[in-house]
Design an enzyme around this catalytic site. Sequence first.
Site, PDB file in Angstrom:
ATOM      1  N   GLU A  34      28.482  79.814  42.711  1.00  0.00           N
ATOM      2  CA  GLU A  34      29.876  79.994  43.125  1.00  0.00           C
ATOM      3  C   GLU A  34      30.395  81.288  42.509  1.00  0.00           C
ATOM      4  OE1 GLU A  34      33.185  80.385  44.636  1.00  0.00           O
ATOM      5  OE2 GLU A  34      32.112  78.571  45.308  1.00  0.00           O
ATOM      6  N   GLY A  39      35.600  74.518  44.955  1.00  0.00           N
ATOM      7  CA  GLY A  39      36.384  73.745  45.900  1.00  0.00           C
ATOM      8  C   GLY A  39      36.630  74.430  47.219  1.00  0.00           C
ATOM      9  N   CYS A  42      39.746  74.621  51.076  1.00  0.00           N
ATOM     10  CA  CYS A  42      40.567  73.406  51.089  1.00  0.00           C
ATOM     11  C   CYS A  42      41.305  73.205  49.770  1.00  0.00           C
ATOM     12  CB  CYS A  42      39.686  72.193  51.384  1.00  0.00           C
ATOM     13  SG  CYS A  42      40.586  70.623  51.330  1.00  0.00           S
ATOM     14  N   GLY A 178      50.989  82.552  66.242  1.00  0.00           N
ATOM     15  CA  GLY A 178      51.623  81.271  66.519  1.00  0.00           C
ATOM     16  C   GLY A 178      50.622  80.159  66.725  1.00  0.00           C
ATOM     17  N   TYR A 180      47.858  77.275  64.293  1.00  0.00           N
ATOM     18  CA  TYR A 180      47.965  76.163  63.344  1.00  0.00           C
ATOM     19  C   TYR A 180      48.463  76.591  61.970  1.00  0.00           C
ATOM     20  CZ  TYR A 180      45.265  74.347  67.187  1.00  0.00           C
ATOM     21  OH  TYR A 180      44.859  74.002  68.450  1.00  0.00           O
ATOM     22  N   ILE A 181      47.806  77.553  61.339  1.00  0.00           N
ATOM     23  CA  ILE A 181      48.203  77.968  59.993  1.00  0.00           C
ATOM     24  C   ILE A 181      49.599  78.580  60.006  1.00  0.00           C
ATOM     25  CG2 ILE A 181      47.683  79.560  58.105  1.00  0.00           C
ATOM     26  CD1 ILE A 181      44.703  79.157  58.758  1.00  0.00           C
ATOM     27  N   GLU A 200      54.033  85.687  68.509  1.00  0.00           N
ATOM     28  CA  GLU A 200      52.742  85.320  69.092  1.00  0.00           C
ATOM     29  C   GLU A 200      52.432  86.220  70.283  1.00  0.00           C
ATOM     30  OE1 GLU A 200      49.352  84.032  70.627  1.00  0.00           O
ATOM     31  OE2 GLU A 200      50.084  83.481  68.635  1.00  0.00           O
ATOM     32  N   HIS A 441      52.948  45.386  64.541  1.00  0.00           N
ATOM     33  CA  HIS A 441      54.305  45.840  64.869  1.00  0.00           C
ATOM     34  C   HIS A 441      55.133  45.881  63.581  1.00  0.00           C
ATOM     35  CE1 HIS A 441      58.120  46.190  67.001  1.00  0.00           C
ATOM     36  NE2 HIS A 441      58.593  45.262  66.178  1.00  0.00           N
TER      37      HIS A 441
END
Length: 459
Positions: A34, A39, A42, A178, A180-181, A200, A441
């Site tokens: 690493e 990690g 994420c 425009g 998800y992030i 966008e 319900h």
Amino acid sequence: MSRAFDAIVIGAGQAGPALAGRLGAAGMTVAVIERKLFGGTCVNTGCMPTKTLVASARAAWVARRAADWGVEVEGGVRVDMRRVKARADSVAGTAREGLERWLRGLPGCTVVQGHARFEDARTVRVGDQRLTAPRIFIDVGGRAAVPALPGIDQVPTLTNSGILALDTLPRHLVVVGGSYIGLEFAQMYRRFGAEVTVIEKGPRLIGREDPDISAEVRAILEAEGVAVRTGAECIRFAPHADGVAVGVDCETGAPEVVGSHVLLAMGRRPNTDDLGLDAAGVAIDARGYITVDDRLATSAPGIWALGECNGHGAFTHTAYDDFEIVAANLLDGGDRSLAARVPAYALFIDPPLGRAGLTEAEARATGRPLRIATRPMSRVGRAVEKGETQGLMKVTVDAGSGRILGAAILGTGGDEAIHGLLDVMNAGLPYTALQRAMPIHPTVSELIPTLLGDLQPAE
């Protein structure tokens, strides 16, 4: 110095450490390399810190709306961005430190810190160390893409990782992209109190989704005061006395937007450009993603690629599924492959979008006869009771087999309720298996059988 192992894992994201644990449990010696933060995306710049920020932003939004539920909040609502940031840092830091501690304590596992570069298909160099192994697994993830747009080198900009360092509230955050992030950060900072504009290039937000989903997402954001500019065909940047001027060139509206801060959310690129992959004979595609087969093997025998760097999903859950595919095939005598994976993901605005399988457009492109049903969240009792009725539920079914091809739940609890449909899809069952269920319900999920009962032939 040269050291030999049974396996080498490059990258400690979501797939690599889990695989190292399985390999070690099978009696292998494993080196985990690493170069920076344990990690991966994420834990450090993705899910954990951003969803922690989303939770803080929702708390502020609920507090401001308290009167809607008959609750009085005296003195107004104030957001302390330093405390908000500290909380996100703490959540991410705790997860990162826990993962590193676990890896360093794994029997048979050696943690090596530094930048890995291939010397050949069996040898990786990290600084002055040469590590060799007959099996090498690449899990190096990706980072924000920064396109060479006009003027971008003349102004300060932020990416999804850089914006996490802010402990003050932008006066006006301009989000370029425009999807998800970008939309998660747009709503989040609007709820913290910033003015926010989303720019966008395409004709609508999250162009991957069906138009009805895209339009409803836009309505949710605009209802909270987020300005949306689509059709920005010539995005450009220039310094301005009040921050950064972002050229839009939309058909309507001002030709430029001036923001105090600019967030670039225009896609991702894999961290494969400095690994020496050519020395190992590992092929990449035109965008830099490592090419793999359905079992995640690369073009070089004995080398596999997992997670975002293979181009088969930029999500934690797809990376972990990559680990499970490789582990099952190598260690359990399994025969798992990417071909069996049902695509699923979420957009974590509030209310969230849970998605599974094909969009309606993708399903229509297959040429199959379809049955489709939609239901507005305003007709979902749970949403009405919570006072959160924006959004819709949608399902697309193969009219011949009865299999669910795709589903979307944009609304309160949508990221959780979608799993009922996803589980049936993964099990390969017809929609009738879920239609006969007796749900609890009052929940969002209880309307899924009702939704399925409304299926109509697609026109």
